[in-house]
Design an enzyme around this catalytic site. Structure first.
Site, short mmCIF file in Angstrom:
data_model
loop_
_atom_site.label_atom_id
_atom_site.label_comp_id
_atom_site.label_asym_id
_atom_site.label_seq_id
_atom_site.Cartn_x
_atom_site.Cartn_y
_atom_site.Cartn_z
N ARG A 275 -9.83 -2.52 4.40
CA ARG A 275 -8.81 -1.94 5.28
C ARG A 275 -8.77 -2.59 6.67
O ARG A 275 -7.71 -2.88 7.20
CB ARG A 275 -9.11 -0.45 5.44
CG ARG A 275 -8.08 0.32 6.24
CD ARG A 275 -8.60 1.72 6.57
NE ARG A 275 -9.32 2.34 5.50
CZ ARG A 275 -8.77 3.14 4.59
NH1 ARG A 275 -7.49 3.44 4.66
NH2 ARG A 275 -9.51 3.67 3.64
N ARG A 315 -0.85 6.90 -0.62
CA ARG A 315 -1.83 7.46 0.31
C ARG A 315 -1.44 8.83 0.90
O ARG A 315 -2.27 9.74 0.93
CB ARG A 315 -2.16 6.47 1.43
CG ARG A 315 -2.69 5.11 0.91
CD ARG A 315 -3.28 4.26 2.01
NE ARG A 315 -4.53 4.80 2.48
CZ ARG A 315 -4.69 5.44 3.61
NH1 ARG A 315 -3.67 5.58 4.44
NH2 ARG A 315 -5.86 5.91 3.95
N CYS A 346 10.37 12.15 -8.67
CA CYS A 346 10.59 13.53 -9.06
C CYS A 346 9.32 14.36 -8.96
O CYS A 346 8.75 14.79 -9.98
CB CYS A 346 11.17 13.58 -10.47
SG CYS A 346 12.80 12.86 -10.48
N1 LLP Z 1 -16.99 -2.03 -0.88
C1 LLP Z 1 -16.96 -1.14 -1.88
C2 LLP Z 1 -18.03 -1.13 -2.88
C3 LLP Z 1 -15.90 -0.22 -1.95
O1 LLP Z 1 -15.88 0.68 -2.92
C4 LLP Z 1 -14.88 -0.25 -0.97
C5 LLP Z 1 -13.77 0.69 -1.03
C6 LLP Z 1 -14.95 -1.24 0.04
C7 LLP Z 1 -16.03 -2.11 0.05
C8 LLP Z 1 -13.90 -1.43 1.08
O2 LLP Z 1 -13.65 -0.29 1.81
P1 LLP Z 1 -12.74 -0.40 3.13
O3 LLP Z 1 -13.40 -1.36 4.06
O4 LLP Z 1 -11.40 -0.88 2.75
O5 LLP Z 1 -12.72 0.98 3.66
N2 LLP Z 1 -7.83 4.11 -1.51
C9 LLP Z 1 -8.51 4.65 -0.34
C10 LLP Z 1 -9.74 3.83 0.00
C11 LLP Z 1 -10.72 3.77 -1.13
C12 LLP Z 1 -11.73 2.71 -0.91
C13 LLP Z 1 -12.64 2.56 -2.08
N3 LLP Z 1 -13.67 1.62 -1.88
C14 LLP Z 1 -7.52 4.70 0.82
O6 LLP Z 1 -6.35 4.34 0.64
O7 LLP Z 1 -7.86 5.16 1.90
#
Ligand code: LLP
Length: 418
Positions: A275, A315, A346
Site C-alpha cells: 500500500r 474496500r 445490485c
Molecule cells: N506481506 C504480507 C505477507 C502480506 O500479507 C501483506 C498484505 C503485505 C506484505 C503488504 O501489506 P501492505 O504493506 O500493503 O499493508 N486488502 C486489504 C489489505 C490486505 C493486506 C493483506 N496482506 C486492504 O485493502 O486494506
C-alpha cells in the site's frame, strides 16, 4: 518539473493530464496510476532506511499490473509474492528469483513444487508446510514466517498477527527447528507480517524487535535476512497523520546495527510494503450516471450513482474504508450537496462514499475516487457480470494503456457455451 496528482483551479490533474481528457481518450471507469508518485514513494522509503543491507520487496498483491511491477524492477526492488502466480509473474517480468519471496498460506504441494522450479525463496507459514517443503527439497534453504502473537491493522479483517491463521506461532518455533533439522534445511530467513494499514511506527518496530530477539536466541547459523513485513499505512482521510517513515527508518537502522553487532555478522533487513508504495498513486475515474433524491418529510437522502461500484473497488464495502472523492472538473465549486456516492451493483452495500459534501452534480460529471492504487483493481471482480475497467499509467507528459477494458467476450471466455 514536478507534476504528480493535484488539483489546479477546478481541475484534477494526473501528471501532465487533466482527468477529463484521460476520460475522453480512454473512457470510464478508468484506473489511472502516476508512475512519478510510485517512484517518489519508493525513494522516500528507501532513503529512510540507512542500514546498509536493505532489500525493499514490493508486495504485489496490492497491484500486480505488469507495468507497475516493471517500475519496481527498474528501481531495484525485490518482490513479495503471496501466490505462486504472483511469483511466476515476477519471474516473467524479470525479477531475479532470489529477490522474490514467496509467502503463501495453505500452500499445496503442487504450488510448492512450482515455487521450487522458479527458484524463488520460500517463506513457510506452517509446520505442515515446512514438512512438505523438507520432503520436496531436503537440505534446501527456507525462510520461516512467525506469528509474533500480536497484530494491528486499519480493520479487523486486515490484521494478520495474533489469533489468526497466519504464520508459525511462537510456541511452535521449537517444533519448526526440529523439522528443519530432520530435513537438514537451512533457515535463511525469519519473517513476520502483523497487519495492514499501520500509521504508527511503534508496532512495526516491535515486530522487528521480536524477530531480532528470536534470531539471537535461536542463533541460526545460516540466517541471511530478517523480514519485518509490510503494513505501512497511508493517510486516506483529510485529517489522517501520515506514517513517520523517517522515524521508522531511523528506528530500524539503529535496531539492525545493534542486532548485527550482537549476531556477529551483517544480517539483511527486508521490508515488504504494498500500500505505501502504490496506494496514493492510483485514481479511479468514474462517470455520474444518475442522481436520485429520496425525500420523506424531513428525511432527505441524495444518491449520486456512478458507472463503477464494489466490483471495481471493494474496500468501502468490505472494510468501511474511506476514499476521498474529488469532482474532477468542479473541484473548487462550492460543495453544498450532501450525498452518498454509490455504484451500479445490485447490492445496497454498494456505497463508495457516505455522507460527502459535493458540488451540484449532473449526469456526465466525472468523479475521481482517490488513493486506490493499492487493493483496487487487484481485488476487483466480475460480479453482476460486469467487465473490469481499463488501466492507464501516466508518467509526466506520457500516458500508456496498461490493461485494456474487458469486453463481453472476456466475461464469457471460460464458460462452456454448448
Ligand atoms: N506481506 C504480507 C505477507 C502480506 O500479507 C501483506 C498484505 C503485505 C506484505 C503488504 O501489506 P501492505 O504493506 O500493503 O499493508 N486488502 C486489504 C489489505 C490486505 C493486506 C493483506 N496482506 C486492504 O485493502 O486494506
Amino acid at each position: 518539473m514536478f507534476w504528480m496528482i493535484r488539483v489546479e483551479g477546478s481541475y484534477l490533474y494526473i501528471g501532465g493530464f487533466k482527468a477529463e481528457d484521460l476520460v475522453l481518450k480512454f473512457g470510464t471507469p478508468l484506473y489511472v496510476y502516476d508512475k512519478e508518485v510510485i517512484i517518489e514513494n519508493y525513494v522516500r522509503l528507501r532513503n529512510s532506511l540507512k542500514y546498509g543491507d536493505v532489500e525493499v520487496l514490493y508486495s504485489c498483491k496490492a497491484n500486480s499490473n505488469v507495468e507497475v511491477l516493471k517500475v519496481f524492477k527498474e528501481l531495484g526492488a525485490g518482490l513479495d509474492a503471496v501466490s505462486v502466480w504472483e511469483a511466476l509473474l515476477g519471474v516473467k517480468v524479470g525479477f531475479p528469483p532470489d529477490k522474490i519471496l514467496f509467502t503463501g498460506n495453505n500452500v499445496t504441494e503442487e504450488e510448492l513444487k512450482l515455487a521450487l522450479d522458479l527458484g524463488v525463496i520460500v517463506n513457510v507459514d506452517s509446520i505442515q508446510q515446512l514438512v512438505r517443503y523438507g520432503r520436496l527439497n531436503p537440505e534446501g534453504e527456507v525462510s520461516i514466517r512467525v506469528n509474533p502473537g500480536v497484530g494491528v491493522g486499519h480493520h479487523q479483517k486486515a490484521v494478520t498477527g495474533g489469533v489468526t491463521k497466519f504464520g508459525i506461532y511462537l510456541n511452535q518455533v521449537n517444533e519448526a527447528l526440529r523439522v528443519a533439522r530432520e530435513y537438514r534445511l537451512k533457515i535463511v530467513g525469519l519473517h513476520a507480517h502483523i497487519g495492514s494499514g499501520i500509521l504508527d511506527v511503534e508496532p512495526i518496530l516491535n515486530v522487528a524487535k521480536t524477530l531480532t530477539k528470536l534470531a539471537l536466541s535461536l542463533n541460526l547459523p545460516d540466517l541471511k535476512f530478517v523480514d519485518v513485513g509490510g503494513g505501512l499505512g497511508i493517510p486516506y482521510r483529510p485529517g489522517d497523520k501520515p506514517l513517520d517513515v523517517e522515524g521508522l527508518g531511523v528506528g530500524l537502522t539503529d535496531l539492525f546495527n545493534e542486532f548485527s553487532h550482537a549476531y556477529g555478522r551483517r544480517v539483511k533487513l527486508f521490508v515488504e510494503p504494498g500500500r505505501y508504495l502504490v496506494g496514493n498513486a492510483g485514481v479511479l475515474l468514474t462517470k455520474v450516471v444518475d442522481v436520485k433524491v429520496f425525500e420523506d418529510g424531513s428525511l432527505k437522502k441524495v444518491f449520486v450513482g456512478t458507472d463503477t461500484g464494489m466490483n471495481h473497488l471493494i474496500r468501502p464495502a468490505l472494510y468501511d474504508s474511506y476514499h476521498e472523492v474529488i469532482p474532477a472538473s468542479k473541484a473548487n465549486v462550492e460543495r453544498k450537496l450532501l450525498a452518498d456516492v454509490v455504484g451500479n451493483i445490485c447490492e445496497s452495500g454498494d456505497v463508495i462514499a457516505r455522507d460527502r459534501l459535493l458540488p451540484e452534480l449532473r449526469e456526465g460529471d466525472i468523479l475521481a475516487i482517490m488513493d486506490v492504487g493499492a487493493y483496487g483493481y487487484s481485488m476487483s471482480s466480475n460480479y453482476n457480470l460486469r467487465p473490469r475497467p481499463a488501466e492507464v499509467m501516466v508518467y509526466r507528459d506520457e500516458v500508456k494503456l496498461i490493461r485494456r477494458r474487458e469486453t463481453f467476450e472476456d466475461l464469457i471466455r471460460h464458460m462452456i457455451l454448448d
